[in-house]
Design an enzyme around this catalytic site. Structure first.
Site, PDB file in Angstrom:
ATOM      1  N   GLN A  55      68.367  37.129 -37.421  1.00  0.00           N
ATOM      2  CA  GLN A  55      69.668  37.035 -38.067  1.00  0.00           C
ATOM      3  C   GLN A  55      69.602  36.723 -39.558  1.00  0.00           C
ATOM      4  OE1 GLN A  55      71.045  34.481 -34.518  1.00  0.00           O
ATOM      5  NE2 GLN A  55      72.948  35.298 -35.333  1.00  0.00           N
ATOM      6  N   HIS A 158      64.223  34.376 -29.559  1.00  0.00           N
ATOM      7  CA  HIS A 158      65.666  34.393 -29.812  1.00  0.00           C
ATOM      8  C   HIS A 158      66.146  35.848 -29.778  1.00  0.00           C
ATOM      9  CE1 HIS A 158      69.072  31.903 -31.700  1.00  0.00           C
ATOM     10  NE2 HIS A 158      69.590  33.103 -31.471  1.00  0.00           N
ATOM     11  N   ASN A 203      66.297  31.034 -26.237  1.00  0.00           N
ATOM     12  CA  ASN A 203      67.655  30.746 -26.687  1.00  0.00           C
ATOM     13  C   ASN A 203      68.673  31.462 -25.802  1.00  0.00           C
ATOM     14  OD1 ASN A 203      69.614  29.759 -28.853  1.00  0.00           O
ATOM     15  ND2 ASN A 203      70.096  31.937 -28.737  1.00  0.00           N
ATOM     16  N   GLU A 204      69.612  30.700 -25.275  1.00  0.00           N
ATOM     17  CA  GLU A 204      70.769  31.218 -24.536  1.00  0.00           C
ATOM     18  C   GLU A 204      70.397  32.294 -23.514  1.00  0.00           C
ATOM     19  OE1 GLU A 204      73.813  32.337 -27.324  1.00  0.00           O
ATOM     20  OE2 GLU A 204      74.095  30.278 -28.008  1.00  0.00           O
ATOM     21  N   TYR A 346      80.289  25.956 -28.066  1.00  0.00           N
ATOM     22  CA  TYR A 346      81.244  26.531 -29.015  1.00  0.00           C
ATOM     23  C   TYR A 346      82.695  26.390 -28.568  1.00  0.00           C
ATOM     24  CZ  TYR A 346      77.344  28.571 -31.544  1.00  0.00           C
ATOM     25  OH  TYR A 346      76.197  28.724 -32.279  1.00  0.00           O
ATOM     26  N   GLU A 418      72.991  24.086 -31.110  1.00  0.00           N
ATOM     27  CA  GLU A 418      73.965  24.860 -31.887  1.00  0.00           C
ATOM     28  C   GLU A 418      75.361  24.326 -31.613  1.00  0.00           C
ATOM     29  OE1 GLU A 418      73.893  29.117 -31.357  1.00  0.00           O
ATOM     30  OE2 GLU A 418      71.702  29.194 -31.312  1.00  0.00           O
ATOM     31  N   GLU A 475      75.532  38.478 -37.190  1.00  0.00           N
ATOM     32  CA  GLU A 475      76.002  37.946 -35.912  1.00  0.00           C
ATOM     33  C   GLU A 475      76.083  39.044 -34.848  1.00  0.00           C
ATOM     34  OE1 GLU A 475      76.413  35.073 -34.643  1.00  0.00           O
ATOM     35  OE2 GLU A 475      76.103  33.804 -36.404  1.00  0.00           O
ATOM     36  N   TRP A 476      74.926  39.656 -34.579  1.00  0.00           N
ATOM     37  CA  TRP A 476      74.753  40.565 -33.456  1.00  0.00           C
ATOM     38  C   TRP A 476      75.783  41.695 -33.457  1.00  0.00           C
ATOM     39  CZ3 TRP A 476      70.067  39.286 -32.510  1.00  0.00           C
ATOM     40  CH2 TRP A 476      69.662  37.945 -32.576  1.00  0.00           C
ATOM     41  N   PHE A 484      79.603  32.075 -39.698  1.00  0.00           N
ATOM     42  CA  PHE A 484      79.426  30.731 -39.146  1.00  0.00           C
ATOM     43  C   PHE A 484      78.808  29.753 -40.139  1.00  0.00           C
ATOM     44  CE2 PHE A 484      79.981  32.949 -35.162  1.00  0.00           C
ATOM     45  CZ  PHE A 484      80.460  31.999 -34.273  1.00  0.00           C
TER      46      PHE A 484
END
Length: 524
Positions: A55, A158, A203-204, A346, A418, A475-476, A484
């Site tokens: 990113q 990630h 990540n996630e 979030y 995050e 952001e993808w 952000f």
């Protein structure tokens, strides 16, 4: 300058930072303060900012970096990345020294970064070549952080699967990824483990599996054609996400086995990303249990195996043969395979019982028998949602989620990897508009307070907090349209960084109290 004049003192300083970088707060003591600040948190609490390699780095043709999954995804399907790509991103690769000074300006203690797999192994495997220039880049970055008194927290993966592995065997759809990830993790632990003591394997994983292999919103964009928006895409919703996660979890376990051999005194975890849920109708006996059920599917899917050694029972009951099974040896490796729970929070929403799913069109969301609702039975929204906000703002859900994890998982150490606020600005908006981010400032105030209450009142063992993100970045699927950052990046004018109001707030918040690096070792 002092480090250059007195190399021995400089070495001792670096050693101090590395030693003090694994910090635990077993029995949090919260000072009484007149206003919320760093001083309101227990001694040793770590505050930082976060980014991810894909990113922010850019420089896709330097250090012999090989193509990653998202490189190809955005080039083949530009409309699915808002017409953008990360070829340059915010040029962190060339500007990291400048950006580390921004971190220092914020008074932060730590920085979360990720390593790009294909910048180390351009073709995904060691036998096909190691980029020594890529290896050196991360050494230089880590050394610069340490020199400036900033503790590195490193994510191994990630979302940037090497494209060569994707082409060869389908990436995480194949169990071949397990041995390849172990080899890659072994290499980075060996290379950087003497300097870096805090690690995240993945990540996630929920987002990676669900968005990439069930609804097709993120790379590699796989989903079944019966889902809305998936008419022209390959994939098998309701199956592939579970397979991908199964392979990911086994890869995590293998990596942790290596980590505990190679990185002495280190800590490792996974960064999970559940939302919080409130029942759509508190008086409906079917709606109330949906909260724990959807959290089992969203959080427990990956946290239960790494804590207890297996999937939540509700997933086994509802999915049957579609949920892969762990062998006894895999269960043994997975159980207690994290030292802390990484949490990315979030937003929140309402959960409603979905009584009649269509068995011919399985998908992750349908499988849990839960529908997500933006408003409750009284037509009230959860929290607030400013006009430019990407997601509803509900800090109460943050505290509730922390308490849920404490109660269900025997009060583990938790690190907030995050937490942040995205706003979708218009192309015509000026730098002045972009830096006047009072909604983000409010978001941070409310969530820092909620976290403080979770620690001081609910006695949740939270030991660190990272704002997403240091900088506006790629952001993808939103490209550069969803911002952000604490620092505004002017994508039209040389990627110049500008301090936002939220950065000023965070800097002031962190300026009051004692940084962990200033504490004596016996105070940590």
């Amino acid at each position: 300058m002092a480090l250059q004049k007195f190399p021995l003192l400089g070495l001792l300083f670096l050693i101090t930072i590395v030693v003090s970088s694994t910090i635990a707060v077993d029995d949090p003591v919260c000072p009484t303060t007149s206003k919320l600040s760093r001083a309101s948190f227990p001694n040793g609490f770590v505050f930082g900012t976060a980014t991810a390699a894909f990113q922010v780095e850019g420089a896709i043709n330097e250090t012999c970096r090989g193509p990653a999954l998202w490189d190809i995804f955005c080039k083949r399907n530009p409309e699915r990345c808002s017409g953008h790509n990360a070829d340059v991103a915010v040029d962190f690769f060339h500007r990291y020294k400048e950006d580390i000074q921004l971190m220092k300006n914020l008074n932060t203690d730590a920085f979360r970064l990720s390593i790009a797999w294909s910048r180390i192994f351009p073709h995904g495997r060691k036998e096909k070549g190691v980029s020594q220039a890529g290896v050196k880049f991360y050494h230089d970055l880590i050394d610069e952080l340490l020199k400036n008194g900033i503790i590195p927290f490193v994510t191994v993966f990630h979302w940037d699967t090497p494209q060569d592995l994707e082409d060869e065997y389908g990436g995480f759809l194949s169990e071949n990824i397990v041995k390849d990830f172990r080899e890659y993790a072994d290499y980075v632990f060996t290379e950087y483990g003497g300097k870096v003591k805090n690690w995240i394997t993945f990540n996630e994983p929920w987002v990676f599996a669900h968005a990439g292999y069930d609804v097709g919103k993120k790379a590699p964009g796989r989903c079944s054609r019966y889902l809305k928006g998936c008419e022209d895409r390959d994939g098998r919703s309701g199956y592939e996400a579970y397979l991908v996660s199964h392979n990911l979890l086994n890869a995590h376990a293998e990596a942790v086995e290596v980590f505990r051999q190679k990185v002495k005194g280190g800590k490792i975890g996974i960064a999970h990303s559940p939302a919080w849920f409130e029942p759509h109708d508190l008086k409906d006996s079917n709606d109330v249990p949906t909260v724990s059920r959807v959290l089992d599917f969203m959080l427990g899917w990956h946290l239960d195996p790494t804590t207890f050694g297996d999937y939540p029972q509700i997933m086994k009951d509802l999915l049957g043969h579609r949920l892969p099974k762990f062998t006894s040896s895999q269960k043994a490796k997975l159980k207690d395979s994290t030292d802390f729970v990484g949490l990315n929070y979030y937003t929140s929403t309402f959960s409603n019982h979905n009584e009649k799913p269509d068995p011919s069109t399985p998908s992750w969301k349908q499988d849990s028998l839960v529908a997500w609702e933006p408003k409750n039975v009284d037509h009230s929204a959860i929290g607030s949602q400013p006009l430019t906000a990407a997601l509803p703002v509900y800090a109460k859900g943050f505290r509730s989620l922390l308490k849920y994890i404490k109660d269900k998982y025997a009060n583990p150490e938790i690190m907030i990897m995050e937490n942040g606020y995205g706003d979708k600005l218009k192309d015509k908006d000026s730098v002045e508009v972009g830096t006047a981010d009072y909604n983000r400032k409010y978001y941070l105030q409310r969530h820092l307070l909620a976290m403080n209450e979770a620690i001081c009142i609910d006695k949740v063992r939270v030991t660190g907090y990272f704002v997403w993100s240091l900088l506006d970045n790629f952001e993808w699927q939103d490209g550069y349209n969803n911002r952000f950052g604490l620092y505004y990046v002017d994508f039209k004018n040389n990627l110049t960084r500008y301090e936002k109001e939220s950065a000023k707030y965070y800097k002031d918040f962190l300026g009051q109290g004692v940084r962990p690096s200033a504490l004596k070792k016996d105070e940590l």
